[in-house]
Write a protein that holds these residues in place. Structure first.
Motif, mmCIF file in Angstrom:
data_model
loop_
_atom_site.group_PDB
_atom_site.id
_atom_site.type_symbol
_atom_site.label_atom_id
_atom_site.label_comp_id
_atom_site.label_asym_id
_atom_site.label_seq_id
_atom_site.Cartn_x
_atom_site.Cartn_y
_atom_site.Cartn_z
ATOM 1 N N UNK A 43 0.939 -1.316 -0.027
ATOM 2 C CA UNK A 43 -0.189 -0.006 0.037
ATOM 3 C C UNK A 43 0.897 1.285 0.025
ATOM 4 N N UNK A 44 2.381 1.156 0.372
ATOM 5 C CA UNK A 44 2.910 2.990 0.328
ATOM 6 C C UNK A 44 3.406 2.453 -0.927
ATOM 7 N N UNK A 45 3.683 2.264 -1.623
ATOM 8 C CA UNK A 45 4.688 1.992 -3.049
ATOM 9 C C UNK A 45 4.279 3.319 -3.662
ATOM 10 N N UNK A 46 3.293 4.039 -3.382
ATOM 11 C CA UNK A 46 2.924 5.073 -4.372
ATOM 12 C C UNK A 46 2.516 6.403 -3.479
ATOM 13 N N UNK A 47 2.798 6.211 -2.212
ATOM 14 C CA UNK A 47 3.027 7.800 -1.359
ATOM 15 C C UNK A 47 4.204 7.583 -0.879
ATOM 16 N N UNK A 48 5.036 7.165 -0.895
ATOM 17 C CA UNK A 48 6.767 7.383 -0.255
ATOM 18 C C UNK A 48 7.188 8.259 -1.834
ATOM 19 N N UNK A 49 8.821 8.876 -0.926
ATOM 20 C CA UNK A 49 9.786 9.204 -1.725
ATOM 21 C C UNK A 49 10.420 7.985 -2.402
ATOM 22 N N UNK A 50 10.678 6.914 -1.542
ATOM 23 C CA UNK A 50 11.665 6.175 -2.250
ATOM 24 C C UNK A 50 10.469 5.349 -1.489
ATOM 25 N N UNK A 51 10.533 3.786 -2.286
ATOM 26 C CA UNK A 51 10.349 2.049 -2.572
ATOM 27 C C UNK A 51 10.829 0.768 -2.097
ATOM 28 N N UNK A 52 11.668 0.649 -1.265
ATOM 29 C CA UNK A 52 12.534 -0.719 -1.824
ATOM 30 C C UNK A 52 12.544 -1.562 -1.293
ATOM 31 N N UNK A 53 12.087 -2.837 -2.919
ATOM 32 C CA UNK A 53 11.366 -4.287 -1.772
ATOM 33 C C UNK A 53 12.618 -5.151 -1.638
ATOM 34 N N UNK A 54 12.482 -5.645 -0.555
ATOM 35 C CA UNK A 54 13.137 -6.604 0.775
ATOM 36 C C UNK A 54 12.564 -6.736 1.451
ATOM 37 N N UNK A 55 13.440 -7.436 1.804
ATOM 38 C CA UNK A 55 12.874 -8.586 3.619
ATOM 39 C C UNK A 55 13.428 -7.825 3.808
ATOM 40 N N UNK A 56 12.115 -7.532 4.551
ATOM 41 C CA UNK A 56 12.510 -6.999 6.487
ATOM 42 C C UNK A 56 12.962 -8.379 7.211
ATOM 43 N N UNK A 57 13.307 -9.505 7.659
ATOM 44 C CA UNK A 57 13.998 -9.732 8.392
ATOM 45 C C UNK A 57 15.731 -10.620 7.561
#
Length: 379
Positions: A43-57
């Motif tokens: 859901x955040x992908x279009x609202x933030x300045x930079x969106x990074x795809x990656x594991x949180x763990x």
């Protein structure tokens, strides 16, 4: 710390609906936000300045993301704490602190914290083997909870009799004495780095019996002043004892004898505070930002009666989301619809929430029940 409204870069671990609503408030403060999430359609992908795809763990992923920001916060507890500890050592601000997240990730440590700090909670026993479970000191019935990775009702198992032990968890867990409760209640509390603490008014919750997650929330509570004050004092004490910086949701039971027992903690904005966007002077999302930026905490007073309904995916539907009945709901006065931007629905997935505000409490509840019956997420 840099001025939050200037060059400061805020990182959020997790790109779900909580992060989305946090960004919506951050925009009002002119905050630059970067987000890490494993789902490229988060859901955040279009609202933030930079969106990074990656594991949180994953240690390296979290560490490398954290090095790009000045201040790191979370919208989900399941993150790599080792990476957060290293970032703190290198000067990145992490709020809530890594030690708080580590404690809350483990329900066993949470319970031990309650016991050591005289926080009222249900009798419990830490379970590390099947033999311990078979010879537990707590009689039937009881609740078994996985120590790690349980959320939204997952990782919770009811043990009514010896027969139920066949399906019990074998991973490290804890068991709690069954609480015959009158209501499930919650208080959200915030604490900034300067030590200022403020609590939101107590809310009452109803849970979906199948999904075991909050489905209906009423604010403010009509419980006695004494109970509301006691709950607020407990939440305040926990925030002080933890010395947390940020927001903390304190979920509690009110038992049949009028005793308050703390159930669980969440060190972030929480489902039990969504109504605060329209229902309180300051929302939980703004309060979290104020806390982590070490700004004065806002006025938490209720503006009106506010009822919050979680909009869950309907059983039997999986695929592109269709919001059936939304036009009827939008015709109702005092109704505020929040959709989370999730393209696909599945049973009991949190797809949005609706808040209903009204000066007449009973009318607000009646309208909320109408919304609950009318708005359905199908496919």
């Amino acid at each position: 710390m840099k001025a939050f409204y200037g060059d400061l870069k805020l990182g959020i671990l997790g790109g779900g609906q909580l992060g989305r609503m946090l960004i919506q408030q951050a925009i009002n403060y002119n905050v630059t936000v970067k987000v890490l999430d494993p789902d490229r359609e988060a859901p955040c992908r279009k609202l933030c300045e930079e969106f990074t795809v990656g594991s949180l763990s994953d240690y390296a992923t979290v560490y490398n993301f954290g090095k790009k920001v000045d201040l790191l916060t979370i919208e989900i507890e399941k993150v790599n704490v080792d990476a957060l500890e290293q970032l703190e050592r290198e000067g990145v601000l992490v709020y809530p602190q890594s030690r708080v997240i580590r404690l809350i990730q483990d329900k066993g440590l949470q319970k031990q914290f309650f016991k050591e700090n005289d926080i009222p909670t249900a009798e419990f026993q830490i379970i590390s083997s099947q033999e311990q479970l078979l010879n537990s000191a707590i009689p039937f019935p009881y609740i078994q909870k996985l120590r790690r990775d349980g959320y939204d009702g997952k990782g919770v198992y009811k043990v009514i009799s010896e027969e139920d032990l066949k399906g019990a968890f074998t991973a490290p867990s804890l068991i709690e004495r069954w609480v015959d409760f009158e209501k499930e209640i919650a208080v959200i509390v915030a604490r900034n780095e300067s030590g200022e603490v403020k609590t939101f008014p107590l809310v009452e919750m109803e849970f979906n019996p199948q999904a075991n997650l909050v489905e209906f929330l009423i604010s403010p509570s009509t419980l006695s002043f004494e109970i509301q004050q006691e709950a607020a004092l407990i939440a305040h004490k926990i925030a002080d004892d933890l010395k947390i910086v940020g927001l903390l949701a304190v979920e509690m039971f009110l038992d049949k004898h009028g005793k308050i027992l703390v159930n669980e903690l969440a060190p972030r904005p929480h489902n039990s505070g969504h109504q605060s966007i329209e229902g309180n002077v300051v929302s939980q999302f703004e309060q979290h930002l104020r806390a982590i930026f070490n700004q004065p905490l806002g006025d938490t007073a209720c503006l009106n009666n506010a009822i919050m309904i979680n909009v869950l995916g309907e059983e039997g539907y999986e695929g592109p989301a269709v919001y059936q009945g939304i036009e009827k709901v939008l015709k109702c006065p005092g109704v505020y619809v929040h959709l989370y931007g999730k393209a696909l629905t599945k049973p009991f997935r949190k797809m949005g929430h609706v808040t209903i505000v009204d000066a007449d409490r009973e009318q607000a509840i009646e309208r909320a029940r109408y919304v609950q019956k009318t708005l359905k997420v199908i496919s």
